[in-house]
Design a protein around this motif. Structure first.
Motif, PDB file in Angstrom:
ATOM      1  N   VAL A  61       0.861  -1.181   0.000  1.00  0.00           N
ATOM      2  CA  VAL A  61       0.000   0.000   0.000  1.00  0.00           C
ATOM      3  C   VAL A  61       0.897   1.230   0.000  1.00  0.00           C
ATOM      4  CG1 VAL A  61      -1.783   1.293   1.221  1.00  0.00           C
ATOM      5  CG2 VAL A  61      -1.799  -1.203   1.290  1.00  0.00           C
ATOM      6  N   ALA A  62       0.705   2.098  -0.985  1.00  0.00           N
ATOM      7  CA  ALA A  62       1.447   3.356  -1.057  1.00  0.00           C
ATOM      8  C   ALA A  62       0.484   4.502  -0.753  1.00  0.00           C
ATOM      9  CB  ALA A  62       2.068   3.526  -2.437  1.00  0.00           C
ATOM     10  N   TYR A  63       0.973   5.524  -0.059  1.00  0.00           N
ATOM     11  CA  TYR A  63       0.088   6.617   0.327  1.00  0.00           C
ATOM     12  C   TYR A  63       0.883   7.839   0.770  1.00  0.00           C
ATOM     13  CZ  TYR A  63       1.120   4.673   4.982  1.00  0.00           C
ATOM     14  OH  TYR A  63       1.755   4.196   6.108  1.00  0.00           O
ATOM     15  N   ARG A  64       0.191   8.955   0.864  1.00  0.00           N
ATOM     16  CA  ARG A  64       0.741  10.209   1.385  1.00  0.00           C
ATOM     17  C   ARG A  64       0.269  10.361   2.823  1.00  0.00           C
ATOM     18  NH1 ARG A  64       1.918  15.729  -0.353  1.00  0.00           N
ATOM     19  NH2 ARG A  64       1.004  17.247   1.116  1.00  0.00           N
ATOM     20  N   LEU A  65       1.180  10.748   3.704  1.00  0.00           N
ATOM     21  CA  LEU A  65       0.837  10.936   5.111  1.00  0.00           C
ATOM     22  C   LEU A  65       1.206  12.346   5.536  1.00  0.00           C
ATOM     23  CD1 LEU A  65      -0.138   9.491   7.746  1.00  0.00           C
ATOM     24  CD2 LEU A  65       2.283   9.145   8.272  1.00  0.00           C
ATOM     25  N   GLU A  66       0.229  13.063   6.077  1.00  0.00           N
ATOM     26  CA  GLU A  66       0.474  14.390   6.652  1.00  0.00           C
ATOM     27  C   GLU A  66       0.349  14.271   8.168  1.00  0.00           C
ATOM     28  OE1 GLU A  66      -1.551  17.682   4.382  1.00  0.00           O
ATOM     29  OE2 GLU A  66      -2.432  15.918   3.389  1.00  0.00           O
ATOM     30  N   THR A 126       5.524   3.644   1.274  1.00  0.00           N
ATOM     31  CA  THR A 126       5.115   2.362   0.696  1.00  0.00           C
ATOM     32  C   THR A 126       5.230   1.324   1.803  1.00  0.00           C
ATOM     33  OG1 THR A 126       5.896   2.957  -1.512  1.00  0.00           O
ATOM     34  CG2 THR A 126       5.526   0.623  -1.072  1.00  0.00           C
ATOM     35  N   LEU A 127       4.111   0.704   2.126  1.00  0.00           N
ATOM     36  CA  LEU A 127       4.024  -0.258   3.219  1.00  0.00           C
ATOM     37  C   LEU A 127       3.913  -1.672   2.665  1.00  0.00           C
ATOM     38  CD1 LEU A 127       3.432  -0.915   6.319  1.00  0.00           C
ATOM     39  CD2 LEU A 127       1.020  -0.718   5.681  1.00  0.00           C
ATOM     40  N   ARG A 128       4.722  -2.580   3.204  1.00  0.00           N
ATOM     41  CA  ARG A 128       4.546  -4.001   2.913  1.00  0.00           C
ATOM     42  C   ARG A 128       3.666  -4.568   4.016  1.00  0.00           C
ATOM     43  NH1 ARG A 128       9.870  -7.069   1.679  1.00  0.00           N
ATOM     44  NH2 ARG A 128      10.228  -6.888   3.921  1.00  0.00           N
ATOM     45  N   THR A 129       2.465  -4.951   3.666  1.00  0.00           N
ATOM     46  CA  THR A 129       1.482  -5.298   4.694  1.00  0.00           C
ATOM     47  C   THR A 129       1.800  -6.606   5.397  1.00  0.00           C
ATOM     48  OG1 THR A 129       0.030  -6.372   3.068  1.00  0.00           O
ATOM     49  CG2 THR A 129      -0.325  -4.031   3.479  1.00  0.00           C
ATOM     50  N   TYR A 158     -12.035   5.725   8.994  1.00  0.00           N
ATOM     51  CA  TYR A 158     -11.787   4.861   7.843  1.00  0.00           C
ATOM     52  C   TYR A 158     -12.564   5.359   6.629  1.00  0.00           C
ATOM     53  CZ  TYR A 158      -9.700   1.390  10.970  1.00  0.00           C
ATOM     54  OH  TYR A 158      -8.895   0.743  11.873  1.00  0.00           O
ATOM     55  N   ALA A 159     -12.032   5.005   5.445  1.00  0.00           N
ATOM     56  CA  ALA A 159     -12.716   5.317   4.196  1.00  0.00           C
ATOM     57  C   ALA A 159     -12.403   4.227   3.185  1.00  0.00           C
ATOM     58  CB  ALA A 159     -12.268   6.674   3.664  1.00  0.00           C
ATOM     59  N   ASN A 160     -13.208   4.183   2.138  1.00  0.00           N
ATOM     60  CA  ASN A 160     -13.006   3.221   1.053  1.00  0.00           C
ATOM     61  C   ASN A 160     -12.054   3.842   0.029  1.00  0.00           C
ATOM     62  OD1 ASN A 160     -13.415   1.926  -1.580  1.00  0.00           O
ATOM     63  ND2 ASN A 160     -15.042   0.783  -0.559  1.00  0.00           N
ATOM     64  N   ALA A 161     -10.934   3.166  -0.229  1.00  0.00           N
ATOM     65  CA  ALA A 161      -9.974   3.631  -1.227  1.00  0.00           C
ATOM     66  C   ALA A 161      -9.845   2.553  -2.301  1.00  0.00           C
ATOM     67  CB  ALA A 161      -8.624   3.905  -0.582  1.00  0.00           C
ATOM     68  N   SER A 162     -10.501   2.766  -3.423  1.00  0.00           N
ATOM     69  CA  SER A 162     -10.472   1.804  -4.541  1.00  0.00           C
ATOM     70  C   SER A 162     -10.848   0.404  -4.083  1.00  0.00           C
ATOM     71  CB  SER A 162      -9.087   1.793  -5.188  1.00  0.00           C
ATOM     72  OG  SER A 162      -8.738   3.070  -5.673  1.00  0.00           O
ATOM     73  N   GLY A 163     -11.863   0.337  -3.242  1.00  0.00           N
ATOM     74  CA  GLY A 163     -12.353  -0.956  -2.774  1.00  0.00           C
ATOM     75  C   GLY A 163     -11.647  -1.493  -1.554  1.00  0.00           C
ATOM     76  N   ALA A 219      -2.413   4.106  -3.413  1.00  0.00           N
ATOM     77  CA  ALA A 219      -2.144   3.304  -4.598  1.00  0.00           C
ATOM     78  C   ALA A 219      -1.700   1.932  -4.121  1.00  0.00           C
ATOM     79  CB  ALA A 219      -1.063   3.958  -5.465  1.00  0.00           C
ATOM     80  N   PHE A 220      -1.773   0.953  -5.010  1.00  0.00           N
ATOM     81  CA  PHE A 220      -1.531  -0.428  -4.613  1.00  0.00           C
ATOM     82  C   PHE A 220      -0.577  -1.097  -5.611  1.00  0.00           C
ATOM     83  CE2 PHE A 220      -5.695   1.111  -3.396  1.00  0.00           C
ATOM     84  CZ  PHE A 220      -5.613   0.979  -2.016  1.00  0.00           C
ATOM     85  N   PRO A 221       0.725  -0.792  -5.480  1.00  0.00           N
ATOM     86  CA  PRO A 221       1.693  -1.356  -6.410  1.00  0.00           C
ATOM     87  C   PRO A 221       1.784  -2.879  -6.277  1.00  0.00           C
ATOM     88  CG  PRO A 221       2.797  -0.261  -4.580  1.00  0.00           C
ATOM     89  CD  PRO A 221       1.341   0.076  -4.468  1.00  0.00           C
TER      90      PRO A 221
END
Length: 234
Positions: free
Chosen positions: A28-33, A50-53, A188-193, A225-227
Motif C-alpha cells: 500500500v502506497a500513500y501520502r501521510l500528513e 510504501t508499506l509491505r502489509t 476509515y474510508a473506502n480507497a479503490s475498494g 495506490a496499490f503497487p
C-alpha cells in the motif's frame, strides 16, 4: 428501532473488518500528513510511504530523502481497530510511530435459534453495548465485568468506547478507544475498494517536562495506490 441488537451490530462490524483485513493487498502506497504537539511546540511533516502489509515494514520518502523503516510513521493504514490489538508509541527519524505489537482479528459466530427457540440474544464479552440515542449506526460501549473495569483503570490500556459503522457493509467508519491517560480516534474510508485509515487523532496526558498541554498526533492519509511490488522495502 434498529433491526439488530447493538451486540450483534458490533459483532457484524468486527467480522466485516476481520474479513477485509485478511484480504489486504501486499503493498500500500500513500501520502501521510502528520502534525504533532508536545503541548508547547507543534511540528508538521509530510511523507510518501510504501508499506509491505505482510510484515509492516515501509519505505519513507520525505524532505530528507528515501529510506526503509521497520514500521511506518503514525499507524499502518491497514490496522483493524476492532481486532484484539495493541501498539507501542515510539519515535524514529523524528516521526511518531505507533508500532502495532500484535493484532488478532475478532470473529463472532452467534448460533441460530433451534426448535422451540424464538430468539438468541448475543453478547460481547466484557462490555455493555448500546446504540447512541437516535443514531442507528453509532454504538457505545462500557466495561461491564469486574475484569474489564479493572483494565479500564490501567495506564495505556485502551478499550472501546464508540464505534460508527456503514449500514450497507457493516464496516467501521470511526472507532474511538480510550485509556485513563489518552484517547485515540480512527477514521476509515473506502480507497479503490480497500478499507483503510483516512485520519487518526491521538491525545494523551503530557509527560514532557516543562509542557503543560496534551501530547497529540494528528495524521491524514491520502493518495492511496496499490503497487504490485515494493522492491525498495527491505
Amino acid at each position: 428501532m434498529p433491526a439488530l441488537s447493538a451486540d450483534a451490530a458490533f459483532a457484524n462490524a468486527a467480522n466485516a473488518a476481520a474479513t477485509v483485513f485478511a484480504s489486504n493487498p501486499p503493498y500500500v502506497a500513500y501520502r501521510l500528513e502528520l502534525r504533532t504537539s508536545d503541548g508547547t511546540t507543534e511540528k508538521d511533516r509530510t511523507a510518501h510511504i510504501t508499506l509491505r502489509t505482510g510484515d509492516g515494514t515501509a519505505v519513507v520518502e520525505d524532505a530528507n530523502g528515501r529510506r526503509p523503516l521497520a514500521a511506518p510513521p503514525g499507524l499502518p493504514p491497514t490496522v483493524d481497530a476492532l481486532a484484539n490489538w495493541a501498539f507501542a508509541l515510539e519515535s524514529t527519524d523524528g516521526y511518531p510511530i505507533m508500532n502495532v505489537t500484535y493484532q488478532e482479528p475478532r470473529r463472532y459466530d452467534f448460533a441460530t435459534p433451534g426448535p422451540g427457540t424464538d430468539v438468541i440474544v448475543p453478547g460481547i464479552n466484557g462490555f455493555s453495548v448500546r446504540y447512541a440515542t437516535g443514531e442507528p449506526t453509532h454504538l457505545q460501549l462500557e466495561p461491564a465485568t469486574a475484569a474489564v473495569k479493572t483494565l479500564a483503570t490501567e495506564r495505556d490500556r485502551f478499550l472501546y468506547r464508540d464505534v460508527w459503522f456503514d449500514p450497507a457493509t457493516s464496516l467501521p467508519t470511526r472507532v474511538v478507544v480510550v485509556a485513563v491517560n489518552a484517547t485515540l480516534t480512527l477514521d476509515y474510508a473506502n480507497a479503490s475498494g480497500h478499507w483503510l485509515l483516512s485520519h487518526l487523532a491521538y491525545e494523551a496526558a503530557n509527560d514532557v517536562r516543562g509542557s503543560t498541554g496534551p501530547a497529540s498526533i494528528e495524521a491524514t492519509y491520502s493518495g492511496y495506490a496499490f503497487p504490485a511490488t515494493g522492491t525498495d522495502v527491505r
